[in-house]
Design a protein around this motif. Structure first.
Motif, PDB file in Angstrom:
ATOM      1  N   HIS A  73       0.820  -1.211   0.000  1.00  0.00           N
ATOM      2  CA  HIS A  73       0.000   0.000   0.000  1.00  0.00           C
ATOM      3  C   HIS A  73       0.856   1.264   0.000  1.00  0.00           C
ATOM      4  O   HIS A  73       0.545   2.236  -0.694  1.00  0.00           O
ATOM      5  CB  HIS A  73      -0.936   0.009   1.211  1.00  0.00           C
ATOM      6  CG  HIS A  73      -1.980  -1.069   1.178  1.00  0.00           C
ATOM      7  ND1 HIS A  73      -1.771  -2.315   1.718  1.00  0.00           N
ATOM      8  CD2 HIS A  73      -3.231  -1.091   0.659  1.00  0.00           C
ATOM      9  CE1 HIS A  73      -2.847  -3.060   1.542  1.00  0.00           C
ATOM     10  NE2 HIS A  73      -3.751  -2.338   0.907  1.00  0.00           N
ATOM     11  N   SER A  74       1.944   1.258   0.784  1.00  0.00           N
ATOM     12  CA  SER A  74       2.778   2.469   0.837  1.00  0.00           C
ATOM     13  C   SER A  74       3.519   2.683  -0.481  1.00  0.00           C
ATOM     14  O   SER A  74       3.675   3.824  -0.935  1.00  0.00           O
ATOM     15  CB  SER A  74       3.764   2.385   2.008  1.00  0.00           C
ATOM     16  OG  SER A  74       4.678   1.317   1.838  1.00  0.00           O
ATOM     17  N   VAL A  75       3.970   1.596  -1.120  1.00  0.00           N
ATOM     18  CA  VAL A  75       4.623   1.723  -2.424  1.00  0.00           C
ATOM     19  C   VAL A  75       3.606   2.175  -3.471  1.00  0.00           C
ATOM     20  O   VAL A  75       3.894   3.036  -4.316  1.00  0.00           O
ATOM     21  CB  VAL A  75       5.285   0.388  -2.832  1.00  0.00           C
ATOM     22  CG1 VAL A  75       5.736   0.425  -4.285  1.00  0.00           C
ATOM     23  CG2 VAL A  75       6.476   0.098  -1.920  1.00  0.00           C
ATOM     24  N   GLY A  76       2.386   1.622  -3.413  1.00  0.00           N
ATOM     25  CA  GLY A  76       1.331   2.056  -4.326  1.00  0.00           C
ATOM     26  C   GLY A  76       1.012   3.527  -4.154  1.00  0.00           C
ATOM     27  O   GLY A  76       0.851   4.267  -5.134  1.00  0.00           O
ATOM     28  N   ASN A  77       0.942   3.981  -2.903  1.00  0.00           N
ATOM     29  CA  ASN A  77       0.690   5.391  -2.622  1.00  0.00           C
ATOM     30  C   ASN A  77       1.796   6.271  -3.202  1.00  0.00           C
ATOM     31  O   ASN A  77       1.534   7.330  -3.787  1.00  0.00           O
ATOM     32  CB  ASN A  77       0.582   5.595  -1.110  1.00  0.00           C
ATOM     33  CG  ASN A  77       0.477   7.055  -0.716  1.00  0.00           C
ATOM     34  OD1 ASN A  77      -0.477   7.746  -1.055  1.00  0.00           O
ATOM     35  ND2 ASN A  77       1.484   7.543   0.002  1.00  0.00           N
ATOM     36  N   ARG A  78       3.026   5.803  -3.062  1.00  0.00           N
ATOM     37  CA  ARG A  78       4.176   6.578  -3.548  1.00  0.00           C
ATOM     38  C   ARG A  78       4.122   6.732  -5.067  1.00  0.00           C
ATOM     39  O   ARG A  78       4.405   7.810  -5.607  1.00  0.00           O
ATOM     40  CB  ARG A  78       5.458   5.859  -3.128  1.00  0.00           C
ATOM     41  CG  ARG A  78       6.729   6.656  -3.315  1.00  0.00           C
ATOM     42  CD  ARG A  78       7.877   5.958  -2.611  1.00  0.00           C
ATOM     43  NE  ARG A  78       9.148   6.606  -2.894  1.00  0.00           N
ATOM     44  CZ  ARG A  78      10.329   6.179  -2.424  1.00  0.00           C
ATOM     45  NH1 ARG A  78      10.365   5.115  -1.643  1.00  0.00           N
ATOM     46  NH2 ARG A  78      11.440   6.820  -2.728  1.00  0.00           N
TER      47      ARG A  78
ATOM     48  N   ALA B 236     -14.323  -7.643  -3.752  1.00  0.00           N
ATOM     49  CA  ALA B 236     -14.427  -7.702  -5.214  1.00  0.00           C
ATOM     50  C   ALA B 236     -13.168  -7.131  -5.865  1.00  0.00           C
ATOM     51  O   ALA B 236     -12.646  -7.680  -6.840  1.00  0.00           O
ATOM     52  CB  ALA B 236     -15.663  -6.944  -5.684  1.00  0.00           C
ATOM     53  N   THR B 237     -12.670  -6.030  -5.327  1.00  0.00           N
ATOM     54  CA  THR B 237     -11.464  -5.400  -5.869  1.00  0.00           C
ATOM     55  C   THR B 237     -10.238  -6.287  -5.682  1.00  0.00           C
ATOM     56  O   THR B 237      -9.468  -6.516  -6.614  1.00  0.00           O
ATOM     57  CB  THR B 237     -11.231  -4.033  -5.190  1.00  0.00           C
ATOM     58  OG1 THR B 237     -12.335  -3.176  -5.467  1.00  0.00           O
ATOM     59  CG2 THR B 237      -9.954  -3.385  -5.701  1.00  0.00           C
TER      60      THR B 237
ATOM     61  N   ASP C 194      -8.005   0.123  -0.769  1.00  0.00           N
ATOM     62  CA  ASP C 194      -7.866  -0.826  -1.877  1.00  0.00           C
ATOM     63  C   ASP C 194      -7.396  -0.142  -3.159  1.00  0.00           C
ATOM     64  O   ASP C 194      -6.750  -0.773  -3.998  1.00  0.00           O
ATOM     65  CB  ASP C 194      -9.197  -1.541  -2.129  1.00  0.00           C
ATOM     66  CG  ASP C 194      -9.656  -2.333  -0.919  1.00  0.00           C
ATOM     67  OD1 ASP C 194      -8.835  -3.065  -0.352  1.00  0.00           O
ATOM     68  OD2 ASP C 194     -10.832  -2.204  -0.524  1.00  0.00           O
ATOM     69  N   ASP C 195      -7.723   1.137  -3.305  1.00  0.00           N
ATOM     70  CA  ASP C 195      -7.256   1.869  -4.487  1.00  0.00           C
ATOM     71  C   ASP C 195      -5.734   1.926  -4.548  1.00  0.00           C
ATOM     72  O   ASP C 195      -5.150   2.027  -5.634  1.00  0.00           O
ATOM     73  CB  ASP C 195      -7.805   3.299  -4.479  1.00  0.00           C
ATOM     74  CG  ASP C 195      -9.285   3.348  -4.793  1.00  0.00           C
ATOM     75  OD1 ASP C 195      -9.743   2.569  -5.637  1.00  0.00           O
ATOM     76  OD2 ASP C 195      -9.993   4.163  -4.169  1.00  0.00           O
TER      77      ASP C 195
ATOM     78  N   PRO D  47      -2.427   1.565  -8.875  1.00  0.00           N
ATOM     79  CA  PRO D  47      -1.079   1.393  -9.440  1.00  0.00           C
ATOM     80  C   PRO D  47      -1.027   0.261 -10.465  1.00  0.00           C
ATOM     81  O   PRO D  47      -0.316   0.370 -11.474  1.00  0.00           O
ATOM     82  CB  PRO D  47      -0.221   1.066  -8.205  1.00  0.00           C
ATOM     83  CG  PRO D  47      -0.961   1.655  -7.066  1.00  0.00           C
ATOM     84  CD  PRO D  47      -2.412   1.496  -7.400  1.00  0.00           C
ATOM     85  N   LEU D  48      -1.761  -0.819 -10.214  1.00  0.00           N
ATOM     86  CA  LEU D  48      -1.797  -1.912 -11.187  1.00  0.00           C
ATOM     87  C   LEU D  48      -2.408  -1.431 -12.493  1.00  0.00           C
ATOM     88  O   LEU D  48      -1.913  -1.757 -13.583  1.00  0.00           O
ATOM     89  CB  LEU D  48      -2.594  -3.094 -10.619  1.00  0.00           C
ATOM     90  CG  LEU D  48      -2.748  -4.308 -11.544  1.00  0.00           C
ATOM     91  CD1 LEU D  48      -1.394  -4.869 -11.941  1.00  0.00           C
ATOM     92  CD2 LEU D  48      -3.603  -5.379 -10.876  1.00  0.00           C
TER      93      LEU D  48
END
Length: 673
Positions: A104-109, A165-166, A210-211, A216-217
C-alpha cells in the motif's frame, strides 16, 4: 582553541566484510546467494525468514547492485522498517534510495507521481473505513434505491463487498453468489452503487485503501511507458510473506518483475491463513509453474521452538494435501517436556486452569509478557478475561481499537485533511457535525455552499473565514462555526499552503475541538493526552501530505497492537491466532480446541471437495502451535452452555485427533472449589 575533527567518507568500493557462509546456515546461504532469475524461498516457521531477506539485500549491495534498483515489498510497516534498519547495520552503503515498504505504501508513492493520469489530483485523500462509511451513506442517499423497503446491506457491509471484489478481481454478481448469497437478488443495485462510489471518490479526490493496490496496477497495465520506467528502475524485487498476496498484488509484482524476472519471493505456504480478506493461496503454490525454471530453496531449521513442539507442529500440518512438504528441524536441544493436552469440564474451568497455570509459571520465573492465550474467535476469550481480572492478572487484548483508528485521532486528522484537500467532503462534514445543531442535513447544505465557491479557486484560499462566515448557520452553531473558520485560517500560511502537521495541533486543540471533546467524551483528559502524543509523532514530518498518508496507512493495517501505555506493562497477551501470526512467546495456551470451535462449524459444514476451508483452518492451528518457544498447552471444554438447547457436549478438535498421542502429555484436571 577549536578541536580538529575529520569525517571519513566511506570509499565507493567499500564492502560489508560479511562472511555470509559463516553467518548463515547452509540453506539460508543458498537462498541469499541465489543467481539472477526467479527464486522461491519456502521459509518455515521460526527459520530466520527476516534474516534471509535482510542478508539477500546486503548481498546484492555487496555485489554492486545500486540501492535504487531494489524494491522490497512487505505486509507491515514494522517488517519493512526492521529489515531496512538491519541492512543499514550490515553494510556501509547509503541505502536511502532503496524502495522498501508495504504494498500500500509503495502504491501510494507511485500514485503521488501519476494520479492525474487516472483522474485524481496528486493531493488526493486516503479514506479509512469510517470515511468510506460517510461516502457510502452519501452515495446511497443520492441513488434511487429505497433501502428502507428491503433488507439492504449497511454501508460497512457494502465496503467489505467492494473491497473483496477489488482484491480478488471478481465481479459483484459472482462474489455475492460465493460469499453473500442472501444478497443475490440485489446484485444490480449493488453494482450501481459501486459505480456511484467510484465516481464519488473521483469527485472528492479521495481514494480508499484498496485503491492503493488497484490503481497502481491499472497504471502499469494502461500506460506502457510508466510500466517500462519502473521495470527499468526495479531490476531486483524481493517480496516478503508471498503466501498472503492477493490477485492485485501478484499482478503488480509480475508486471514490475518483467522482463528480467530477478524476483525472489519468500513465504510459507503452511502459514497462509487470510483467504477471508482476499489472499490467494495459489500464488505461492503455482509460482514454479508461473516462472518455469525458478530456483526453489526450502529453509527448515527452526530456531524458535523446542523439539517437542516442532514434532507436534509437523504432525499437525501433515494431513494437508496442498502444500510444499517440509519438516521443521530443531536447532534447540530437547526440553524433555511434551506439549500438554487438557480436557476441562466447561469454559469456566478452562479459564480457571489457564489462570492458575499462568500464576504458577510466573512463580517459576516466566514473565507475563512471555505468555499468550490464543483462540480462533474473539468470544472464546470472554471467560478467560473475567478469570484473569478476578485473580488480578494483568492482560492486554490485541483486538481493541488501534491508536490511529480512535475517533478523536480521526477528528484531528479531519482538520488537516480538509486544508490539504479542499474537495474532501468526508473531512468537511466530520468537522461541521462537531458543532451543536448541525446534523447530516445541515452538513449537506453547508457542503453545497462550500462547493458553490469552487469558482474562487478553493485550492488557493488563504482565508477560510472570508468564505465560511458568509454561510447561514443556526443560532446554536454560530459561535462554534466562527471558531471553526478561524481555526482553519490558523492551519495555513500566508500563501494558503498547509502548515506542517505538528504546529497545527495547538490550533486544533485550542479551537473548537477541545470544547467538543469535553462535551463528547467522558475520558477527556486521556484523549487530550493522546492528541499530545499525536503532536509528538507529527514532529517527524514537515510535509502534511506525507503525514496524512502515514496516518491512513497505519490505520489500515490488519495487525492490531496494544497501545504504548499497555505494552509498557507486564501483561499476558490475549489474541486471536490471525493476529498472533509473526509473534512468539515462551508459553502459549491454545484454547477452545473443540470441533465446531476450531475448526469452526462453517468450515466443517462446507460441501467442498477440495477441503480448502478445512486445510486453511489446519494451517491456522499450525500457526498457533508454532508461536510457542518452550511450553504449549492445548485445551478444550467438554461442555458448552452457549447454545439455545442448553448444555452441549463437545468433541475434541479433529486436529487433535490427527496428532499421535505420544507427542502430547494428557493432563487429567480435577477441580476443588
Amino acid at each position: 582553541m577549536a578541536r580538529e575533527y575529520t569525517v571519513k567518507r566511506v570509499p565507493k568500493n567499500a564492502k560489508s566484510q560479511i562472511d555470509y557462509a559463516a553467518e548463515l546456515n547452509e540453506k539460508q546461504f543458498a537462498a541469499v546467494t541465489a543467481p539472477p532469475g526467479p527464486s522461491l524461498v519456502i521459509a518455515g516457521a521460526g527459520s530466520g525468514k527476516t534474516r534471509t531477506l535482510t542478508y539477500r539485500v546486503a548481498y546484492l549491495l555487496d555485489n554492486g547492485i545500486k540501492a535504487g534498483s531494489i524494491l522490497l515489498l512487505t505486509f507491515t510497516n514494522k517488517a519493512a522498517k526492521e529489515m531496512l534498519n538491519r541492512v543499514e547495520e550490515l553494510v556501509p552503503y547509503d541505502t536511502r534510495d532503496l524502495w522498501g515498504g508495504t504494498f500500500h505504501s509503495v502504491g501510494n508513492r507511485i500514485l503521488r507521481r501519476h494520479a492525474e493520469l487516472l483522474g485524481w489530483d496528486r493531493s488526493f485523500s486516503i479514506m479509512d473505513r469510517e470515511d468510506q462509511k460517510e461516502i457510502m451513506n452519501a452515495v446511497i442517499g443520492e441513488s434511487q434505491i429505497d433501502t428502507k423497503a428491503m433488507r439492504f446491506p449497511k454501508p460497512e457491509v457494502l465496503a467489505d463487498i467492494f473491497s473483496l471484489a477489488t482484491n480478488t478481481s471478481v465481479g459483484i454478481p459472482d462474489l455475492l453468489h460465493r460469499r453473500y448469497p442472501y444478497f443475490n437478488h440485489l446484485a444490480d443495485s449493488i453494482e450501481e452503487l459501486k459505480e456511484r462510489y467510484e465516481a464519488k471518490k473521483k469527485a472528492t479526490n479521495s481514494m480508499d485503501f484498496d485503491d492503493l493496490l488497484e490503481k497502481p496496477l491499472r497504471l502499469l497495465l494502461d500506460y506502457p511507458a510508466i510500466r517500462e520506467q519502473y521495470q527499468r528502475q526495479f531490476e531486483w524485487i524481493l517480496v516478503d510473506e508471498y503466501q498472503d498476496t492477493n490477485t492485485l498484488q501478484a499482478g503488480f509484482i509480475d508486471l514490475l518483475a518483467a522482463p528480467q524476472n530477478n524476483l525472489m519471493v519468500v513465504g510459507d505456504d503452511a502459514q497462509s491463513i487470510y483467504s477471508w480478506r482476499g489472499a490467494d493461496f495459489r500464488n505461492i503454490l503455482d509460482f514454479p509453474e508461473k516462472y518455469p525454471g525458478a530456483a526453489k530453496y526450502v529453509i527448515e531449521t527452526n530456531y524458535r521452538s523446542v523439539p517437542e513442539i516442532l514434532s507436534l507442529a509437523n504432525a499437525a500440518i501433515a494431513p494437508n494435501t496442498k502444500q510444499f512438504r517440509k519438516d521443521l528441524t530443531p536447532w534447540r536441544p530437547d526440553r524433555e517436556t511434551l506439549p500438554a493436552l487438557a480436557q476441562l469440564q466447561d469454559p469456566n474451568t478452562q479459564a480457571a486452569f489457564v489462570a492458575q497455570r499462568i500464576l504458577e509459571l510466573r512463580d517459576e520465573g516466566v514473565e507475563l509478557n512471555e505468555i499468550a492465550v490464543l483462540y480462533r474467535a474473539h468470544f472464546h476469550a470472554m471467560e478467560i478475561q473475567l478469570e484473569l481480572t478476578n485473580r488480578g492478572i494483568p492482560f492486554v487484548i490485541t483486538s481493541g481499537l488501534r491508536f490511529f483508528e480512535q475517533a478523536h485521532i480521526k477528528d484531528a486528522a479531519a482538520f488537516m485533511k480538509f486544508v490539504c484537500n479542499r474537495r474532501d467532503e468526508v473531512a468537511f462534514k466530520r468537522l461541521v457535525k462537531m458543532l451543536p445543531g448541525i446534523g447530516d442535513k445541515g452538513a449537506d447544505n453547508l457542503w453545497g455552499e462550500w462547493t458553490h465557491c469552487e469558482g474562487s479557486a478553493l485550492s488557493t484560499v488563504t482565508s477560510f473565514s472570508t468564505y465560511l462566515l458568509k454561510f447561514k448557520v443556526g443560532a446554536k452553531a454560530k459561535t462554534g462555526w466562527e471558531q471553526l473558520a478561524y481555526t482553519l485560517d490558523e492551519l495555513v500560511d500566508a500563501g494558503g499552503k498547509p502548515k506542517p502537521p505538528a504546529p497545527m495541533m495547538p490550533s486544533i486543540l485550542g479551537g473548537v475541538y477541545e470544547e467538543y471533546m469535553r462535551s463528547k467524551f467522558t475520558n477527556f483528559e486521556n484523549r487530550k493526552q493522546d492528541l499530545l502524543q499525536l503532536e509528538k509523532y507529527a514532529e517527524k514530518f514537515e510535509d502534511l501530505q506525507e503525514f496524512l498518508s502515514q496516518l491512513s496507512l497505519l490505520a489500515g493495517q490488519d495487525s492490531v497492537a496494544a497501545t504504548e501505555a499497555e505494552s509498557d506493562k507486564e501483561s499476558v497477551c490475549l489474541s486471536s491466532v490471525h493476529q498472533a501470526k509473526g509473534l512468539e512467546w515462551k508459553v502459549v495456551f491454545c484454547v477452545w480446541l473443540a470441533d465446531g470451535m476450531f475448526p469452526n462449524n462453517r468450515v466443517i459444514d462446507e460441501d467442498n471437495e477440495d477441503q480448502s476451508g478445512l486445510e486453511e483452518e489446519r494451517r491456522l492451528f499450525y500457526v498457533a502451535v508454532t508461536r510457542a518457544k518452550d511450553e504449549l498447552y492445548l485445551t478444550y471444554p467438554l461442555l458448552w452452555y452457549g447454545s439455545f438447547s442448553g448444555e452441549v457436549l463437545q468433541r475434541p478438535s479433529r486436529f487433535l485427533d490427527e496428532i499421535p498421542t505420544h507427542l502430547m502429555e494428557e493432563w487429567n484436571v480435577g477441580t476443588v472449589w
